[in-house]
Design a protein around this motif. Structure first.
Motif, PDB file in Angstrom:
ATOM      1  N   TRP A 158       0.831  -1.210   0.000  1.00 32.16           N
ATOM      2  CA  TRP A 158       0.000   0.000   0.000  1.00 32.16           C
ATOM      3  C   TRP A 158       0.862   1.254   0.000  1.00 32.16           C
ATOM      4  CZ3 TRP A 158      -5.473   0.905   0.966  1.00 32.16           C
ATOM      5  CH2 TRP A 158      -6.244  -0.252   0.833  1.00 32.16           C
ATOM      6  N   THR A 159       0.357   2.294  -0.620  1.00 29.69           N
ATOM      7  CA  THR A 159       0.948   3.623  -0.522  1.00 29.69           C
ATOM      8  C   THR A 159      -0.022   4.521   0.227  1.00 29.69           C
ATOM      9  OG1 THR A 159       0.002   4.339  -2.643  1.00 29.69           O
ATOM     10  CG2 THR A 159       2.216   3.353  -2.678  1.00 29.69           C
ATOM     11  N   VAL A 160       0.505   5.592   0.796  1.00 28.48           N
ATOM     12  CA  VAL A 160      -0.319   6.552   1.534  1.00 28.48           C
ATOM     13  C   VAL A 160      -0.109   7.929   0.925  1.00 28.48           C
ATOM     14  CG1 VAL A 160      -0.817   7.626   3.763  1.00 28.48           C
ATOM     15  CG2 VAL A 160      -0.144   5.203   3.654  1.00 28.48           C
ATOM     16  N   GLN A 161      -1.206   8.554   0.510  1.00 25.20           N
ATOM     17  CA  GLN A 161      -1.180   9.906  -0.035  1.00 25.20           C
ATOM     18  C   GLN A 161      -1.917  10.839   0.922  1.00 25.20           C
ATOM     19  OE1 GLN A 161       0.448  10.871  -2.775  1.00 25.20           O
ATOM     20  NE2 GLN A 161       1.147   8.776  -3.192  1.00 25.20           N
ATOM     21  N   THR A 162      -1.319  11.989   1.216  1.00 21.78           N
ATOM     22  CA  THR A 162      -1.965  12.965   2.090  1.00 21.78           C
ATOM     23  C   THR A 162      -2.251  14.248   1.301  1.00 21.78           C
ATOM     24  OG1 THR A 162       0.154  13.882   2.847  1.00 21.78           O
ATOM     25  CG2 THR A 162      -0.797  12.067   4.122  1.00 21.78           C
ATOM     26  N   ARG A 163      -3.297  14.960   1.722  1.00 19.40           N
ATOM     27  CA  ARG A 163      -3.639  16.229   1.071  1.00 19.40           C
ATOM     28  C   ARG A 163      -4.340  17.140   2.059  1.00 19.40           C
ATOM     29  NH1 ARG A 163      -8.922  15.519  -2.798  1.00 19.40           N
ATOM     30  NH2 ARG A 163      -9.251  17.675  -2.166  1.00 19.40           N
ATOM     31  N   GLU A 164      -4.143  18.445   1.870  1.00 19.99           N
ATOM     32  CA  GLU A 164      -4.813  19.434   2.709  1.00 19.99           C
ATOM     33  C   GLU A 164      -6.264  19.586   2.254  1.00 19.99           C
ATOM     34  OE1 GLU A 164      -4.195  24.025   4.319  1.00 19.99           O
ATOM     35  OE2 GLU A 164      -2.991  23.267   2.654  1.00 19.99           O
ATOM     36  N   VAL A 165      -7.161  19.753   3.211  1.00 22.43           N
ATOM     37  CA  VAL A 165      -8.582  19.949   2.938  1.00 22.43           C
ATOM     38  C   VAL A 165      -8.921  21.399   3.267  1.00 22.43           C
ATOM     39  CG1 VAL A 165     -10.925  19.225   3.500  1.00 22.43           C
ATOM     40  CG2 VAL A 165      -9.072  17.546   3.472  1.00 22.43           C
ATOM     41  N   SER A 166      -9.585  22.077   2.348  1.00 24.39           N
ATOM     42  CA  SER A 166      -9.831  23.503   2.497  1.00 24.39           C
ATOM     43  C   SER A 166     -11.021  23.793   3.390  1.00 24.39           C
ATOM     44  CB  SER A 166     -10.053  24.146   1.125  1.00 24.39           C
ATOM     45  OG  SER A 166     -11.281  23.708   0.574  1.00 24.39           O
ATOM     46  N   PHE A 167     -11.051  25.031   3.950  1.00 25.58           N
ATOM     47  CA  PHE A 167     -12.166  25.470   4.782  1.00 25.58           C
ATOM     48  C   PHE A 167     -13.491  25.437   4.031  1.00 25.58           C
ATOM     49  CE2 PHE A 167      -9.980  28.398   8.133  1.00 25.58           C
ATOM     50  CZ  PHE A 167      -9.430  27.265   8.709  1.00 25.58           C
ATOM     51  N   ASN A 168     -13.473  25.849   2.761  1.00 26.61           N
ATOM     52  CA  ASN A 168     -14.742  26.019   2.060  1.00 26.61           C
ATOM     53  C   ASN A 168     -15.307  24.714   1.512  1.00 26.61           C
ATOM     54  OD1 ASN A 168     -12.893  25.662   0.072  1.00 26.61           O
ATOM     55  ND2 ASN A 168     -13.238  27.605  -0.963  1.00 26.61           N
ATOM     56  N   ASP A 169     -14.602  23.613   1.694  1.00 28.40           N
ATOM     57  CA  ASP A 169     -15.144  22.290   1.333  1.00 28.40           C
ATOM     58  C   ASP A 169     -14.596  21.274   2.332  1.00 28.40           C
ATOM     59  OD1 ASP A 169     -16.524  20.339  -0.041  1.00 28.40           O
ATOM     60  OD2 ASP A 169     -15.000  20.093  -1.593  1.00 28.40           O
ATOM     61  N   PRO A 170     -14.953  21.420   3.622  1.00 28.30           N
ATOM     62  CA  PRO A 170     -14.276  20.649   4.663  1.00 28.30           C
ATOM     63  C   PRO A 170     -14.568  19.159   4.665  1.00 28.30           C
ATOM     64  CG  PRO A 170     -16.101  21.877   5.598  1.00 28.30           C
ATOM     65  CD  PRO A 170     -15.971  22.331   4.179  1.00 28.30           C
ATOM     66  N   HIS A 171     -15.717  18.746   4.106  1.00 27.53           N
ATOM     67  CA  HIS A 171     -16.083  17.334   4.140  1.00 27.53           C
ATOM     68  C   HIS A 171     -16.304  16.738   2.755  1.00 27.53           C
ATOM     69  CE1 HIS A 171     -17.864  19.035   8.036  1.00 27.53           C
ATOM     70  NE2 HIS A 171     -16.721  18.463   8.345  1.00 27.53           N
ATOM     71  N   GLY A 172     -16.296  17.586   1.732  1.00 30.94           N
ATOM     72  CA  GLY A 172     -16.566  17.119   0.381  1.00 30.94           C
ATOM     73  C   GLY A 172     -15.655  16.001  -0.093  1.00 30.94           C
TER      74      GLY A 172
END
Length: 298
Positions: free
Chosen positions: A120-134
């Motif tokens: 498995w690989t793991v990718q991380t990304r920042e989630v923005s305020f204006n779409d916090p759960h999308g």
């Protein structure tokens, strides 16, 4: 309903804007309108209430969205598993974060996770305020670390990982910046920046209050659409913001002071997961996150 029509409906239910929906799906707004009208004729009732300025879900539309989202997650996961099997790999785990200290925790967990699941690989990304759960609701992420509280259909809140003391981010020349600590009552003396266009009202209500504990009104500062605007506005002397105290380690800049808040709740960060369940590797990754926070040095 065909799968593509379902995707159009769910995207519009999230965006509440025909143009943005069309842009995301690479189709025309007229195509979106045609599909929605066809669905509404089929059900015999409107799914969206439209005016010249707004689009919102009707109760029937909300019910349909909440019932379709879990099925969408199941389909996406089935496609991911089939793709991984066909390529001879185990899979990719995608995790989101909203603060840099959460990103660091994810990366530490990823290193331990890869030793347990070498395929498995793991990718991380920042989630923005204006779409916090999308991203999580759309199946773009398998899990996420985010500020609590979170009350969102289709999302399960897992364990609390971090309980952060809070601080007041202030212009460096504000009188409160000279003190060793500040109180929530002091917010009556400084405009508090506001987070607008955000779909996380419970978090906003807790951490961006409109009144002090004694009921005094808190002056309203400028509105922000993203975190990155906040230090800039504070440094310009336009207001203050409640932040995690450790933000001083990551966001220090000229013109900004961080004063610990001596009262009020901590700023808690927890694990978010799809409500319809997760594969065992994802559950193992969440377990690692919890273990790391239990054993992390103070």
């Amino acid at each position: 309903m065909e799968l593509r029509d379902i995707e159009i409906f769910l995207t519009l239910a999230e965006e509440l804007h025909f143009g943005r929906t069309a842009e995301r799906l690479h189709i025309t707004p007229s195509r979106v309108s045609h599909v929605i009208k066809k669905q509404e004729r089929r059900f015999g009732a409107p799914l969206f209430a439209r005016t010249s300025r707004t689009v919102r879900l009707t109760p029937l539309g909300e019910e349909l969205r909440d019932e379709l989202l879990p099925a969408r997650h199941l389909i996406l996961r089935a496609l991911e598993r089939a793709t991984a099997h066909g390529r001879g790999t185990t899979g990719e785990l995608r995790a989101g974060y909203t603060a840099p200290w959460c990103a660091e925790l994810l990366l530490r967990a990823a290193a331990a996770f890869r030793s347990q699941y070498p395929g498995w690989t793991v990718q991380t990304r920042e989630v923005s305020f204006n779409d916090p759960h999308g991203p999580l609701l759309r199946g773009e992420l398998h899990t996420q670390i985010a500020e609590l509280p979170v009350v969102e259909p289709g999302i399960t809140v897992g364990p609390v990982l971090l309980r952060e003391p809070r601080a007041l981010m202030l212009p460096v020349d504000h009188p409160l910046a000279a003190g060793p600590t500040a109180s929530l009552e002091d917010l009556a003396e400084v405009p508090l920046l506001r987070i607008d266009n955000i779909r996380a009202r419970p978090v906003v209500d807790v951490h961006f209050p409109q009144r002090t504990p004694m009921g005094r009104p808190i002056p309203r500062g400028p509105s922000c659409a993203s975190w990155h605007e906040i230090p800039v506005l504070v440094a310009a002397g336009l207001g203050a913001s409640i932040v995690a105290a450790r933000a001083a380690e990551y966001h220090a800049r000229p013109g900004v002071a961080f004063v610990p808040l001596r009262d009020g709740p901590t700023l808690d960060y927890g694990v978010l997961l799809p409500a319809d369940g997760s594969e065992s590797p994802v559950r193992a990754f969440v377990g690692l996150l919890h273990t790391l926070t239990d054993t992390a040095p103070a």
